[in-house]
Design a protein around this motif. Structure first.
Motif, PDB file in Angstrom:
ATOM      1  N   LYS A  67       0.859  -1.176   0.000  1.00 35.19           N
ATOM      2  CA  LYS A  67       0.000   0.000   0.000  1.00 35.19           C
ATOM      3  C   LYS A  67       0.901   1.234   0.000  1.00 35.19           C
ATOM      4  CE  LYS A  67      -3.691  -2.315   2.571  1.00 35.19           C
ATOM      5  NZ  LYS A  67      -4.482  -2.332   3.836  1.00 35.19           N
ATOM      6  N   ILE A  68       0.733   2.088  -1.012  1.00 32.12           N
ATOM      7  CA  ILE A  68       1.600   3.256  -1.160  1.00 32.12           C
ATOM      8  C   ILE A  68       0.953   4.462  -0.492  1.00 32.12           C
ATOM      9  CG2 ILE A  68       2.685   4.839  -2.794  1.00 32.12           C
ATOM     10  CD1 ILE A  68       2.926   2.565  -4.761  1.00 32.12           C
ATOM     11  N   LYS A  69       1.698   5.077   0.413  1.00 26.31           N
ATOM     12  CA  LYS A  69       1.221   6.285   1.087  1.00 26.31           C
ATOM     13  C   LYS A  69       1.492   7.520   0.223  1.00 26.31           C
ATOM     14  CE  LYS A  69       2.465   6.554   5.342  1.00 26.31           C
ATOM     15  NZ  LYS A  69       3.348   6.808   6.513  1.00 26.31           N
ATOM     16  N   ARG A  70       2.766   7.689  -0.149  1.00 27.68           N
ATOM     17  CA  ARG A  70       3.164   8.804  -0.990  1.00 27.68           C
ATOM     18  C   ARG A  70       4.307   8.376  -1.899  1.00 27.68           C
ATOM     19  NH1 ARG A  70       2.078  11.659   3.973  1.00 27.68           N
ATOM     20  NH2 ARG A  70       4.026  10.752   4.726  1.00 27.68           N
ATOM     21  N   VAL A  71       4.456   9.078  -3.027  1.00 26.61           N
ATOM     22  CA  VAL A  71       5.552   8.839  -3.957  1.00 26.61           C
ATOM     23  C   VAL A  71       6.441  10.081  -3.967  1.00 26.61           C
ATOM     24  CG1 VAL A  71       6.204   8.296  -6.327  1.00 26.61           C
ATOM     25  CG2 VAL A  71       4.063   7.389  -5.389  1.00 26.61           C
ATOM     26  N   TYR A  72       7.743   9.878  -3.766  1.00 24.72           N
ATOM     27  CA  TYR A  72       8.704  10.979  -3.771  1.00 24.72           C
ATOM     28  C   TYR A  72       9.581  10.882  -5.016  1.00 24.72           C
ATOM     29  CZ  TYR A  72       7.387  11.576   1.102  1.00 24.72           C
ATOM     30  OH  TYR A  72       6.665  11.775   2.251  1.00 24.72           O
ATOM     31  N   LEU A  73       9.751  12.008  -5.704  1.00 25.24           N
ATOM     32  CA  LEU A  73      10.510  12.030  -6.950  1.00 25.24           C
ATOM     33  C   LEU A  73      11.426  13.250  -6.982  1.00 25.24           C
ATOM     34  CD1 LEU A  73       7.490  11.241  -9.295  1.00 25.24           C
ATOM     35  CD2 LEU A  73       9.272   9.624  -8.636  1.00 25.24           C
ATOM     36  N   ASP A  74      12.611  13.078  -7.544  1.00 24.42           N
ATOM     37  CA  ASP A  74      13.515  14.220  -7.645  1.00 24.42           C
ATOM     38  C   ASP A  74      13.175  15.063  -8.868  1.00 24.42           C
ATOM     39  OD1 ASP A  74      14.593  12.998  -9.861  1.00 24.42           O
ATOM     40  OD2 ASP A  74      16.470  12.437  -8.910  1.00 24.42           O
ATOM     41  N   ARG A  75      13.966  16.076  -9.113  1.00 16.69           N
ATOM     42  CA  ARG A  75      13.643  17.058 -10.146  1.00 16.69           C
ATOM     43  C   ARG A  75      13.658  16.489 -11.564  1.00 16.69           C
ATOM     44  NH1 ARG A  75      18.092  21.345  -8.856  1.00 16.69           N
ATOM     45  NH2 ARG A  75      17.537  20.622  -6.770  1.00 16.69           N
TER      46      ARG A  75
ATOM     47  N   ASN B  11       1.932  23.744   6.809  1.00 14.25           N
ATOM     48  CA  ASN B  11       2.429  22.371   6.635  1.00 14.25           C
ATOM     49  C   ASN B  11       3.455  22.237   5.513  1.00 14.25           C
ATOM     50  OD1 ASN B  11       0.970  22.404   4.226  1.00 14.25           O
ATOM     51  ND2 ASN B  11      -0.702  21.153   5.006  1.00 14.25           N
ATOM     52  N   ALA B  12       3.765  23.317   4.803  1.00 10.81           N
ATOM     53  CA  ALA B  12       4.690  23.231   3.668  1.00 10.81           C
ATOM     54  C   ALA B  12       6.083  22.781   4.099  1.00 10.81           C
ATOM     55  CB  ALA B  12       4.765  24.585   2.955  1.00 10.81           C
ATOM     56  N   ILE B  13       6.586  23.375   5.194  1.00 10.83           N
ATOM     57  CA  ILE B  13       7.919  22.988   5.675  1.00 10.83           C
ATOM     58  C   ILE B  13       7.917  21.539   6.141  1.00 10.83           C
ATOM     59  CG2 ILE B  13       9.635  23.398   7.481  1.00 10.83           C
ATOM     60  CD1 ILE B  13       9.082  26.355   7.258  1.00 10.83           C
ATOM     61  N   GLY B  14       6.798  21.103   6.727  1.00  9.53           N
ATOM     62  CA  GLY B  14       6.682  19.704   7.140  1.00  9.53           C
ATOM     63  C   GLY B  14       6.765  18.751   5.969  1.00  9.53           C
ATOM     64  N   TYR B  15       6.108  19.104   4.855  1.00 11.47           N
ATOM     65  CA  TYR B  15       6.192  18.279   3.652  1.00 11.47           C
ATOM     66  C   TYR B  15       7.622  18.230   3.111  1.00 11.47           C
ATOM     67  CZ  TYR B  15       1.103  17.828   3.124  1.00 11.47           C
ATOM     68  OH  TYR B  15      -0.218  17.510   3.292  1.00 11.47           O
ATOM     69  N   ALA B  16       8.294  19.383   3.130  1.00  7.48           N
ATOM     70  CA  ALA B  16       9.677  19.424   2.661  1.00  7.48           C
ATOM     71  C   ALA B  16      10.580  18.574   3.533  1.00  7.48           C
ATOM     72  CB  ALA B  16      10.176  20.863   2.626  1.00  7.48           C
ATOM     73  N   GLU B  17      10.321  18.595   4.849  1.00  3.77           N
ATOM     74  CA  GLU B  17      11.107  17.767   5.766  1.00  3.77           C
ATOM     75  C   GLU B  17      10.832  16.287   5.537  1.00  3.77           C
ATOM     76  OE1 GLU B  17      13.778  16.862   8.837  1.00  3.77           O
ATOM     77  OE2 GLU B  17      13.452  18.642   7.612  1.00  3.77           O
ATOM     78  N   LEU B  18       9.587  15.945   5.280  1.00  2.00           N
ATOM     79  CA  LEU B  18       9.263  14.557   4.948  1.00  2.00           C
ATOM     80  C   LEU B  18      10.007  14.110   3.702  1.00  2.00           C
ATOM     81  CD1 LEU B  18       5.406  14.200   5.540  1.00  2.00           C
ATOM     82  CD2 LEU B  18       7.229  12.923   6.681  1.00  2.00           C
ATOM     83  N   PHE B  19      10.026  14.978   2.704  1.00  4.93           N
ATOM     84  CA  PHE B  19      10.735  14.658   1.469  1.00  4.93           C
ATOM     85  C   PHE B  19      12.212  14.406   1.766  1.00  4.93           C
ATOM     86  CE2 PHE B  19      13.097  15.539  -2.371  1.00  4.93           C
ATOM     87  CZ  PHE B  19      12.301  15.033  -3.394  1.00  4.93           C
ATOM     88  N   ARG B  20      12.815  15.258   2.576  1.00  6.24           N
ATOM     89  CA  ARG B  20      14.234  15.103   2.891  1.00  6.24           C
ATOM     90  C   ARG B  20      14.505  13.805   3.638  1.00  6.24           C
ATOM     91  NH1 ARG B  20      17.949  15.595   6.737  1.00  6.24           N
ATOM     92  NH2 ARG B  20      16.358  15.866   8.333  1.00  6.24           N
ATOM     93  N   ARG B  21      13.658  13.501   4.638  1.00  4.97           N
ATOM     94  CA  ARG B  21      13.892  12.308   5.457  1.00  4.97           C
ATOM     95  C   ARG B  21      13.533  11.026   4.725  1.00  4.97           C
ATOM     96  NH1 ARG B  21      11.004  11.456   9.694  1.00  4.97           N
ATOM     97  NH2 ARG B  21       9.407  13.058   9.464  1.00  4.97           N
ATOM     98  N   ARG B  22      12.492  11.093   3.911  1.00  2.00           N
ATOM     99  CA  ARG B  22      12.043   9.887   3.235  1.00  2.00           C
ATOM    100  C   ARG B  22      12.843   9.602   1.977  1.00  2.00           C
ATOM    101  NH1 ARG B  22       9.517   7.990   7.557  1.00  2.00           N
ATOM    102  NH2 ARG B  22       7.376   8.634   7.800  1.00  2.00           N
ATOM    103  N   TRP B  23      13.499  10.620   1.444  1.00  2.00           N
ATOM    104  CA  TRP B  23      14.217  10.417   0.191  1.00  2.00           C
ATOM    105  C   TRP B  23      15.465   9.595   0.472  1.00  2.00           C
ATOM    106  CZ3 TRP B  23      13.231  10.361  -4.693  1.00  2.00           C
ATOM    107  CH2 TRP B  23      14.266  10.337  -5.612  1.00  2.00           C
ATOM    108  N   GLY B  24      15.291   8.281   0.496  1.00  3.48           N
ATOM    109  CA  GLY B  24      16.396   7.400   0.835  1.00  3.48           C
ATOM    110  C   GLY B  24      16.834   6.518  -0.301  1.00  3.48           C
TER     111      GLY B  24
END
Length: 383
Positions: free
Chosen positions: A204-212, A298-311
């Motif tokens: 089950k996919i919660k979110r998808v993170y993609l680079d530029r 919540n914008a900074i929170g989303y950016a932090e999620l992206f940073r932490r989740r981008w593994g």
């Protein structure tokens, strides 16, 4: 010497001593019996009945040259100092070249599924998880050929074999689900959708993170079509630069219903939410687009999620520790090497999941190199 009253051994020392005591009892058994059964039994090198080597012999040899980051030719010489029954480089490459791309992908899909099932049995990845997709270049220095694609000049070449991967990127848990080669760069949208559908059928996919590199309307259309939530790092288009200039005094900028336009054929547009936040490494700003509800809070929170989740890039760097070197132009060899390296990385994750459960630890307990060494050193009776 007696310990002072009130002396307490640190948790790290306790963990280290416990590992030393039960390392052979648990680690070797887990890696050699369970892990090798999970992987080796599902890989078929199409060996003839009269072949003097087994699939395990070849895969042990491949693991050895992977963790030593060696070529097959040189690695076979040193490997024979450790094993009496050691295949030559020519023999290994001969059997890998016999396999078709479809056969290799099908076999490793099954292997990744088995590893994922084992992780779920240990309580991991049962709930919705975040995933990331990336395109990895394996630089190539020879002549142009099938599956060799142009790339940004790097380390003296502008050619590469490209592989697109999808990976679970939870904190402390990075797990490869599937990888596919790109024959031509125009295949990227088709491969992207295939990877997502494959993952959706298994987790089950919660979110998808993609680079530029994925800041593209076609990727966004595919994500929306599949009903997936996403956060993508955005390129600075002329419109985004204008927004930045008009909001210089703001730390956080949010533009809801931002329109992405494509003027070239086929023309079109997609609506997303744009948010821009301060960078953590310099005085610049970082831009993202998403289909999540976003505001200034919540914008900074989303950016932090992206940073932490981008593994996924971290996972890829570690998986390179499991990849043998080769100059082969044969895509079957390249693909097998690449997928096998991801497979060994997943094995490392699985072993550490087991040990972390035992020691109640959050970080990996044993290194990738130790796991790789154990895999090729210890053989098991499959019965």
């Amino acid at each position: 010497m007696p310990r002072p009253r009130g002396y307490q051994t640190s948790s790290k020392v306790k963990v280290s001593r416990n590992i030393d005591k039960i390392f052979e009892r648990i680690c070797v058994r887990e890696v050699c019996r369970n892990v090798k059964r999970l992987v080796y039994t599902h890989i078929d090198l199409k060996l003839n009945y009269n072949c003097i080597y087994t699939t395990e012999d070849f895969l042990d040899f491949l693991t050895y040259i992977a963790i030593t980051k060696d070529f097959a030719t040189n690695g076979s010489r040193t490997y024979r100092l450790l094993r009496n029954k050691a295949p030559s480089a020519d023999t290994l490459l001969y059997h890998l070249r016999k396999l078709s791309i479809e056969e290799i992908i099908t076999q490793f899909d099954l292997v990744f599924d088995k590893l994922l099932e084992d992780a779920k049995r240990k309580g991991k990845f049962r709930n919705p998880v975040d995933v990331a997709i990336d395109i990895h270049d394996w630089l190539y220095y020879g002549k142009w050929g099938d599956y060799v694609i142009g790339t940004q000049p790097k380390q003296g070449t502008h050619k590469a074999y490209k592989f697109m991967t999808i990976c679970i990127v939870e904190n402390g848990k990075r797990f490869h689900l599937k990888a596919l080669p790109l024959k031509e760069f125009k295949d990227r949208y088709k491969v992207f959708e295939e990877l997502l559908k494959h993952a959706m059928s298994r987790i089950k996919i919660k979110r998808v993170y993609l680079d530029r590199h994925f800041y593209d309307m076609e990727y966004i259309r595919i994500l929306k079509k599949l009903g997936l939530k996403f956060i993508i790092q955005a390129l600075r288009s002329s419109t985004i630069r204008k927004i930045l200039d008009e909001n210089k005094d703001k730390d956080v900028i949010v533009v809801r219903n931002y329109q992405m336009w494509r003027k070239r054929k086929p023309p079109g547009k997609e609506t997303v939410n744009l948010f821009i936040v301060p960078s953590r490494v310099n005085n610049d700003k970082v831009c993202f687009v998403t289909n999540l509800p976003v505001n200034e809070k919540n914008a900074i929170g989303y950016a932090e999620l992206f940073r932490r989740r981008w593994g996924i890039e971290t996972a890829y760097r570690v998986s390179k520790d499991f990849r043998a070197k080769t100059t082969s132009k044969n895509i079957s060899v390249r693909l097998f090497y690449f997928l096998f390296s991801l497979c060994l990385y997943n094995l490392w994750i699985l072993v550490n999941i087991t040990l972390c459960l035992i020691f109640n630890e959050m970080k990996p307990v044993v290194t990738a190199k130790i796991i790789g060494t154990l895999i090729f050193q210890f053989q098991v009776d499959y019965g």
